[in-house]
Design a protein around this motif. Structure first.
Motif, PDB file in Angstrom:
ATOM      1  N   LEU A  58       0.809  -1.179   0.254  1.00 27.48           N
ATOM      2  CA  LEU A  58       0.061   0.017   0.006  1.00 27.48           C
ATOM      3  C   LEU A  58       0.765   1.219   0.006  1.00 27.48           C
ATOM      4  O   LEU A  58       0.681   2.234  -0.670  1.00 27.48           O
ATOM      5  CB  LEU A  58      -0.944   0.035   1.123  1.00 27.48           C
ATOM      6  CG  LEU A  58      -2.097  -0.960   1.367  1.00 27.48           C
ATOM      7  CD1 LEU A  58      -2.736  -0.927   2.618  1.00 27.48           C
ATOM      8  CD2 LEU A  58      -2.947  -0.737   0.102  1.00 27.48           C
ATOM      9  N   LEU A  59       1.968   1.303   0.958  1.00 23.79           N
ATOM     10  CA  LEU A  59       2.583   2.384   0.878  1.00 23.79           C
ATOM     11  C   LEU A  59       3.495   2.806  -0.443  1.00 23.79           C
ATOM     12  O   LEU A  59       3.729   3.616  -0.668  1.00 23.79           O
ATOM     13  CB  LEU A  59       4.037   2.280   2.137  1.00 23.79           C
ATOM     14  CG  LEU A  59       4.628   3.567   2.211  1.00 23.79           C
ATOM     15  CD1 LEU A  59       4.086   4.523   2.907  1.00 23.79           C
ATOM     16  CD2 LEU A  59       5.708   3.025   3.293  1.00 23.79           C
ATOM     17  N   GLN A  60       3.930   1.631  -1.111  1.00 29.44           N
ATOM     18  CA  GLN A  60       4.598   1.524  -2.356  1.00 29.44           C
ATOM     19  C   GLN A  60       3.641   2.255  -3.288  1.00 29.44           C
ATOM     20  O   GLN A  60       4.180   3.140  -4.280  1.00 29.44           O
ATOM     21  CB  GLN A  60       4.958   0.201  -3.052  1.00 29.44           C
ATOM     22  CG  GLN A  60       5.803   0.090  -4.057  1.00 29.44           C
ATOM     23  CD  GLN A  60       6.276  -1.203  -4.430  1.00 29.44           C
ATOM     24  OE1 GLN A  60       5.536  -2.121  -4.028  1.00 29.44           O
ATOM     25  NE2 GLN A  60       7.442  -1.361  -5.015  1.00 29.44           N
ATOM     26  N   LYS A  61       2.290   1.980  -3.359  1.00 34.44           N
ATOM     27  CA  LYS A  61       1.526   2.472  -4.342  1.00 34.44           C
ATOM     28  C   LYS A  61       1.168   3.983  -4.096  1.00 34.44           C
ATOM     29  O   LYS A  61       1.056   4.964  -5.092  1.00 34.44           O
ATOM     30  CB  LYS A  61      -0.037   1.835  -4.421  1.00 34.44           C
ATOM     31  CG  LYS A  61       0.030   0.358  -4.810  1.00 34.44           C
ATOM     32  CD  LYS A  61      -1.228  -0.461  -4.745  1.00 34.44           C
ATOM     33  CE  LYS A  61      -0.904  -1.809  -5.216  1.00 34.44           C
ATOM     34  NZ  LYS A  61      -2.452  -2.597  -5.165  1.00 34.44           N
ATOM     35  N   ARG A  62       1.188   4.255  -2.728  1.00 34.98           N
ATOM     36  CA  ARG A  62       0.911   5.702  -2.322  1.00 34.98           C
ATOM     37  C   ARG A  62       2.022   6.727  -2.626  1.00 34.98           C
ATOM     38  O   ARG A  62       1.885   7.515  -3.058  1.00 34.98           O
ATOM     39  CB  ARG A  62       0.849   5.727  -0.878  1.00 34.98           C
ATOM     40  CG  ARG A  62       0.449   7.350  -0.375  1.00 34.98           C
ATOM     41  CD  ARG A  62       0.430   7.014   1.291  1.00 34.98           C
ATOM     42  NE  ARG A  62      -0.684   6.365   1.681  1.00 34.98           N
ATOM     43  CZ  ARG A  62      -1.892   6.610   1.954  1.00 34.98           C
ATOM     44  NH1 ARG A  62      -2.315   7.813   1.358  1.00 34.98           N
ATOM     45  NH2 ARG A  62      -2.894   5.735   2.274  1.00 34.98           N
ATOM     46  N   TYR A  63       3.306   5.940  -2.910  1.00 34.13           N
ATOM     47  CA  TYR A  63       4.442   7.001  -3.420  1.00 34.13           C
ATOM     48  C   TYR A  63       4.805   6.977  -4.975  1.00 34.13           C
ATOM     49  O   TYR A  63       5.651   7.670  -5.167  1.00 34.13           O
ATOM     50  CB  TYR A  63       5.738   6.369  -2.530  1.00 34.13           C
ATOM     51  CG  TYR A  63       5.886   7.065  -1.294  1.00 34.13           C
ATOM     52  CD1 TYR A  63       6.457   8.250  -0.970  1.00 34.13           C
ATOM     53  CD2 TYR A  63       5.536   6.448  -0.118  1.00 34.13           C
ATOM     54  CE1 TYR A  63       6.426   8.876   0.211  1.00 34.13           C
ATOM     55  CE2 TYR A  63       5.658   7.002   1.211  1.00 34.13           C
ATOM     56  CZ  TYR A  63       5.987   8.051   1.396  1.00 34.13           C
ATOM     57  OH  TYR A  63       6.168   8.694   2.552  1.00 34.13           O
ATOM     58  N   GLU A  64       3.791   6.155  -5.602  1.00 27.64           N
ATOM     59  CA  GLU A  64       3.919   6.246  -7.027  1.00 27.64           C
ATOM     60  C   GLU A  64       3.883   7.672  -7.523  1.00 27.64           C
ATOM     61  O   GLU A  64       3.009   8.367  -7.394  1.00 27.64           O
ATOM     62  CB  GLU A  64       3.092   5.106  -7.828  1.00 27.64           C
ATOM     63  CG  GLU A  64       3.369   3.674  -7.419  1.00 27.64           C
ATOM     64  CD  GLU A  64       2.303   2.760  -8.026  1.00 27.64           C
ATOM     65  OE1 GLU A  64       1.405   3.334  -8.738  1.00 27.64           O
ATOM     66  OE2 GLU A  64       2.392   1.507  -8.164  1.00 27.64           O
ATOM     67  N   ARG A  69      10.189   7.158  -3.615  1.00 27.61           N
ATOM     68  CA  ARG A  69       9.754   5.923  -3.699  1.00 27.61           C
ATOM     69  C   ARG A  69       9.978   4.837  -2.957  1.00 27.61           C
ATOM     70  O   ARG A  69      11.129   4.937  -2.166  1.00 27.61           O
ATOM     71  CB  ARG A  69       9.918   5.354  -5.174  1.00 27.61           C
ATOM     72  CG  ARG A  69       9.475   6.203  -6.434  1.00 27.61           C
ATOM     73  CD  ARG A  69       9.803   5.483  -7.775  1.00 27.61           C
ATOM     74  NE  ARG A  69      11.107   4.607  -7.835  1.00 27.61           N
ATOM     75  CZ  ARG A  69      11.125   3.838  -8.700  1.00 27.61           C
ATOM     76  NH1 ARG A  69      10.297   3.626  -9.759  1.00 27.61           N
ATOM     77  NH2 ARG A  69      12.277   3.047  -8.947  1.00 27.61           N
ATOM     78  N   VAL A  70       9.051   3.783  -2.682  1.00 33.28           N
ATOM     79  CA  VAL A  70       9.501   2.741  -1.814  1.00 33.28           C
ATOM     80  C   VAL A  70       9.957   1.799  -2.869  1.00 33.28           C
ATOM     81  O   VAL A  70       9.268   1.104  -3.665  1.00 33.28           O
ATOM     82  CB  VAL A  70       8.186   2.285  -1.064  1.00 33.28           C
ATOM     83  CG1 VAL A  70       8.178   1.051  -0.024  1.00 33.28           C
ATOM     84  CG2 VAL A  70       7.557   3.475  -0.105  1.00 33.28           C
ATOM     85  N   VAL A  71      11.181   1.269  -2.791  1.00 40.31           N
ATOM     86  CA  VAL A  71      11.817   0.280  -3.625  1.00 40.31           C
ATOM     87  C   VAL A  71      12.502  -0.912  -2.584  1.00 40.31           C
ATOM     88  O   VAL A  71      12.410  -0.850  -1.625  1.00 40.31           O
ATOM     89  CB  VAL A  71      12.880   0.781  -4.338  1.00 40.31           C
ATOM     90  CG1 VAL A  71      12.519   1.949  -5.138  1.00 40.31           C
ATOM     91  CG2 VAL A  71      13.945   1.301  -3.383  1.00 40.31           C
ATOM     92  N   ARG A  72      12.433  -2.015  -3.418  1.00 38.69           N
ATOM     93  CA  ARG A  72      12.934  -3.406  -2.841  1.00 38.69           C
ATOM     94  C   ARG A  72      14.516  -3.527  -3.009  1.00 38.69           C
ATOM     95  O   ARG A  72      14.744  -3.205  -4.347  1.00 38.69           O
ATOM     96  CB  ARG A  72      12.207  -4.400  -3.403  1.00 38.69           C
ATOM     97  CG  ARG A  72      12.827  -5.782  -2.704  1.00 38.69           C
ATOM     98  CD  ARG A  72      11.818  -6.933  -3.305  1.00 38.69           C
ATOM     99  NE  ARG A  72      12.390  -8.202  -2.571  1.00 38.69           N
ATOM    100  CZ  ARG A  72      11.605  -9.349  -2.592  1.00 38.69           C
ATOM    101  NH1 ARG A  72      10.411  -9.382  -3.101  1.00 38.69           N
ATOM    102  NH2 ARG A  72      12.115 -10.393  -1.823  1.00 38.69           N
ATOM    103  N   VAL A  73      15.239  -3.691  -2.006  1.00 33.66           N
ATOM    104  CA  VAL A  73      16.803  -3.720  -2.379  1.00 33.66           C
ATOM    105  C   VAL A  73      17.247  -5.098  -1.676  1.00 33.66           C
ATOM    106  O   VAL A  73      17.166  -5.095  -0.420  1.00 33.66           O
ATOM    107  CB  VAL A  73      17.556  -2.695  -1.366  1.00 33.66           C
ATOM    108  CG1 VAL A  73      19.034  -2.646  -1.878  1.00 33.66           C
ATOM    109  CG2 VAL A  73      17.043  -1.178  -1.982  1.00 33.66           C
TER     110      VAL A  73
END
Length: 218
Positions: A58-64, A69-73
């Motif tokens: 949900l947070l990832q979509k909010r920051y689109e 951005r919320v990114v996977r590392v």
């Protein structure tokens, strides 16, 4: 008749907070953390019954489309500047020192061939690798020791770290550019194939450049 209130009390005791609140919790943790945070670590910090995976989504979509951005590392998640706005941070990220060619080649070999041993690095490069080069990459935390090979001598292997992936904005090593892309960008030389130059007969790191210092002045 008396059991119902107790059951209700037990149920509310472990009831997870609303998903919107879980999303805020994840946002707070990621914002305050300099390193990527795994789902397991998030759930360990959040109230019982929380769903960190759903909250992150949900947070990832909010920051689109936003400035960050919320990114996977690797196995974790982090809040990072949007790639198209990276030029705004240029003054803060420009470095006055750069890796030597020997260090760049060694790092690239580990990234593309991990896990690999020192002997394998030397075979691919066609030259001996100075101990200083490996030590400095370890100190920078861009590579780390992997599992030992089940071969005579049980040599250690090297792999890249989450810090390396985070620095270059990669989710995992599979996101590294291909050979054609590297050559097109002028970052890869047309070197002889592995084994074309016998070890000991080619140049060595120390002969090519001073390896007492891993970095060179711009």
């Amino acid at each position: 008749m008396t059991d119902a209130p107790e059951d209700e009390g037990t149920g509310t005791l472990f009831e997870a907070p609303p998903l919107a609140e879980q999303e805020r919790m994840v946002e707070a943790v990621l914002f305050a953390s300099a390193e990527p945070v795994s789902i397991g670590d998030l759930e360990a910090r959040m109230p019982h019954g929380s769903d960190a995976t759903q909250a992150v989504e949900l947070l990832q979509k909010r920051y689109e489309g936003r400035g960050v951005r919320v990114v996977r590392v690797g196995d974790g998640w982090a809040i990072r500047t949007a790639p198209d706005l990276g030029f705004l941070m240029q003054k803060e990220t420009v470095e006055t020192r750069k890796l030597s060619r020997a260090a760049i080649e060694t790092l690239a070999i580990v990234a593309y061939h991990q896990p690999c041993t020192r002997a394998e690095i030397e075979e691919i490069r066609g030259v001996s690798v100075s101990r200083g080069t490996i030590d400095q990459l370890l100190e920078m935390e861009w590579i780390r020791l992997g599992r030992r090979r089940m071969t005579p001598g049980r040599p250690v292997t090297f792999v890249v770290t989450p810090q390396f992936l985070d620095h270059f904005g990669l989710e995992n090593a599979r996101d590294l550019p291909g050979l054609k892309e590297l050559r097109a960008a002028g970052l890869l030389e047309n070197r002889p194939p592995p084994g074309a130059i016998p070890l000991g007969e080619g140049r060595e790191d120390e002969e090519e450049e001073d390896q007492t210092e891993l970095f060179e002045e711009e």
